[in-house]
Write a protein that holds these residues in place. Structure first.
Motif, PDB file in Angstrom:
ATOM      1  N   GLU A 297       0.835  -1.202   0.000  1.00 12.94           N
ATOM      2  CA  GLU A 297       0.000   0.000   0.000  1.00 12.94           C
ATOM      3  C   GLU A 297       0.867   1.247   0.000  1.00 12.94           C
ATOM      4  O   GLU A 297       1.926   1.289   0.646  1.00 12.94           O
ATOM      5  CB  GLU A 297      -0.908   0.016   1.230  1.00 12.94           C
ATOM      6  N   LYS A 299       0.548   5.372   0.765  1.00 21.10           N
ATOM      7  CA  LYS A 299      -0.298   6.414   1.341  1.00 21.10           C
ATOM      8  C   LYS A 299       0.287   7.780   1.000  1.00 21.10           C
ATOM      9  O   LYS A 299       1.403   8.096   1.403  1.00 21.10           O
ATOM     10  CB  LYS A 299      -0.405   6.230   2.847  1.00 21.10           C
ATOM     11  N   SER A 326      -4.023   2.585  -5.054  1.00 14.52           N
ATOM     12  CA  SER A 326      -3.588   2.715  -3.663  1.00 14.52           C
ATOM     13  C   SER A 326      -2.597   1.614  -3.293  1.00 14.52           C
ATOM     14  O   SER A 326      -1.959   1.678  -2.242  1.00 14.52           O
ATOM     15  CB  SER A 326      -4.798   2.645  -2.721  1.00 14.52           C
TER      16      SER A 326
END
Length: 400
Positions: A297, A299, A326
């Motif tokens: 992931e 961010k 993402s």
């Protein structure tokens, strides 16, 4: 036509006593053979791949990252894998409400005339879009594919033109479609890489997953039994589709998708020697992918996305957005090496158009670029001229 009519009558007589199963005209390795192939194709993290296929590719379905390839840009026939594009256009028509699953489709003489894998549609026979989708996705029915094509676009020729337009839109630069079902025809060509592009596209349509994962179904009140040509549905953990294909020119082919730990991969196998080998090849590639890669992931710091200042505009700032995944597929053990860089123009000059590129987000893993995603303006901003200036001044004065 009389010969075909006689054959259909014989089949109809048989089904009065025994419901029959429709198979695609493809190699049909038994489940025990497929399971044995799956076990034999287990690939460790350090093993090299040996694929029994003329061309192949393994990609991440979300970003398209290529994890393995073999002759991926070599044009060749792709048989019934063609129907992936047919399904894309049918799904789009459904999502636009141009057609519905309950719509009734009347089979034409042209659809009836198709050879190869079929459900023996009769001219004038009526089936719903839902039933024809089952026939295409499960039994790889050529007549059903043509019936859907004619229903969506009015004729198969116009539908094929739409297929080629969609292929160009998806960046399938080495693909030319000549029909909607994949029967061998001069000039009907694609590549493993292009097949991966349309395979990624079809998986974006959630509805189609209800069809490409069906193992057994039926039509005509149970008279026609359908069994999926993709035997990996019964043998591979996490399989999610997609489509098989076999013709004399194409050889034995499959595009197969599977998901584990939220990571979905697509393996394309073209020109394998037999049905057992194509599933073993797809299995080997998928196993290789799941053994060597993982989903990580990323961010993005939202504070980096402050509005851009706009010069000479009717408003002085502009919001913007970025459409990007993402999660990214990275080599196992490198999830913590995922990073990104945001580059945005500090100032824009009016006029500004919604969708206009104002920057980019670049994603890296251990220093290597994984992808670049456009940052775009979210609004239209007119440039101030004399008339707009006076209008703004008047509004400001009247609101004081």
């Amino acid at each position: 036509m009389a010969v075909k009519k006689t054959i259909c009558l014989l089949f109809a007589a048989i089904t009065l006593l025994f419901p029959f199963t429709v198979f695609a005209s493809e190699g049909t390795a038994g489940e025990e053979e497929i399971s044995a192939s799956v076990e034999a194709a287990e690939v460790s993290a350090n093993a090299s791949l040996s694929i029994d296929a003329t061309a192949a590719i393994l990609v991440d379905s979300t970003t398209g990252r290529v994890l393995y390839e073999k002759n991926a840009d070599s044009p060749r026939a792709i048989a019934s894998i063609t129907k992936v594009m047919t399904l894309i256009l049918v799904m789009e028509a459904l999502e636009k409400n141009a057609i519905s699953l309950d719509d009734k489709v009347t089979a034409s003489e042209h659809a009836y005339s198709m050879g190869g894998s079929q459900i023996w549609l009769e001219p004038g026979e009526v089936m719903t879009v839902d039933e024809l989708l089952k026939a295409v996705c499960v039994a790889s029915a050529n007549d059903a594919a043509v019936a859907l094509a004619e229903f969506v676009s009015g004729s198969e020729d116009e539908f094929v033109a739409e297929m080629n337009r969609k292929a160009a839109e998806l960046g399938m630069v080495n693909t030319t479609f000549k029909n909607s079902n994949g029967l061998d025809e001069e000039g009907h060509m694609s590549t493993a890489r292009d097949v991966s592009l349309m395979s990624r596209e079809i998986l974006k349509h959630e509805l189609v997953r209800n069809y490409i994962t069906i193992w057994i179904d039926e039509l005509r009140g149970g008279e026609t039994q359908l069994t999926n040509t993709n035997k990996m549905l019964r043998s591979y953990n996490g399989i999610t589709g997609i489509k098989t294909g076999t013709t004399s020119k194409a050889g034995v082919c499959v595009t197969a998708s599977a998901v584990r730990d939220n990571m979905e991969l697509i393996a394309v196998v073209l020109g394998s020697s037999d049905s057992k080998s194509r599933f073993a090849a797809a299995t080997a590639m998928l196993n290789y992918g799941f053994s060597n890669y993982e989903l990580a992931e990323i961010k993005i710091d939202g504070t980096l996305f402050t509005p851009v200042r706009v010069k000479c505009g009717e408003t002085q700032s502009c919001e913007y957005a970025v459409d990007m995944p993402s999660h990214f597929v990275v080599d196992k053990g490198q999830a913590d090496k995922l990073s990104y860089e945001v580059v945005i123009e500090p100032t824009l000059e009016a006029p500004v158009t919604a969708g206009q590129t104002v920057g980019a987000v670049k994603v890296f893993c251990d220093g290597s670029e994984m992808g670049s995603y456009d940052v775009t303006a979210s609004c239209d901003i007119r440039k101030i001229d004399f008339g707009i200036g006076w209008s703004l001044l008047f509004d400001a004065l009247t609101n004081m």
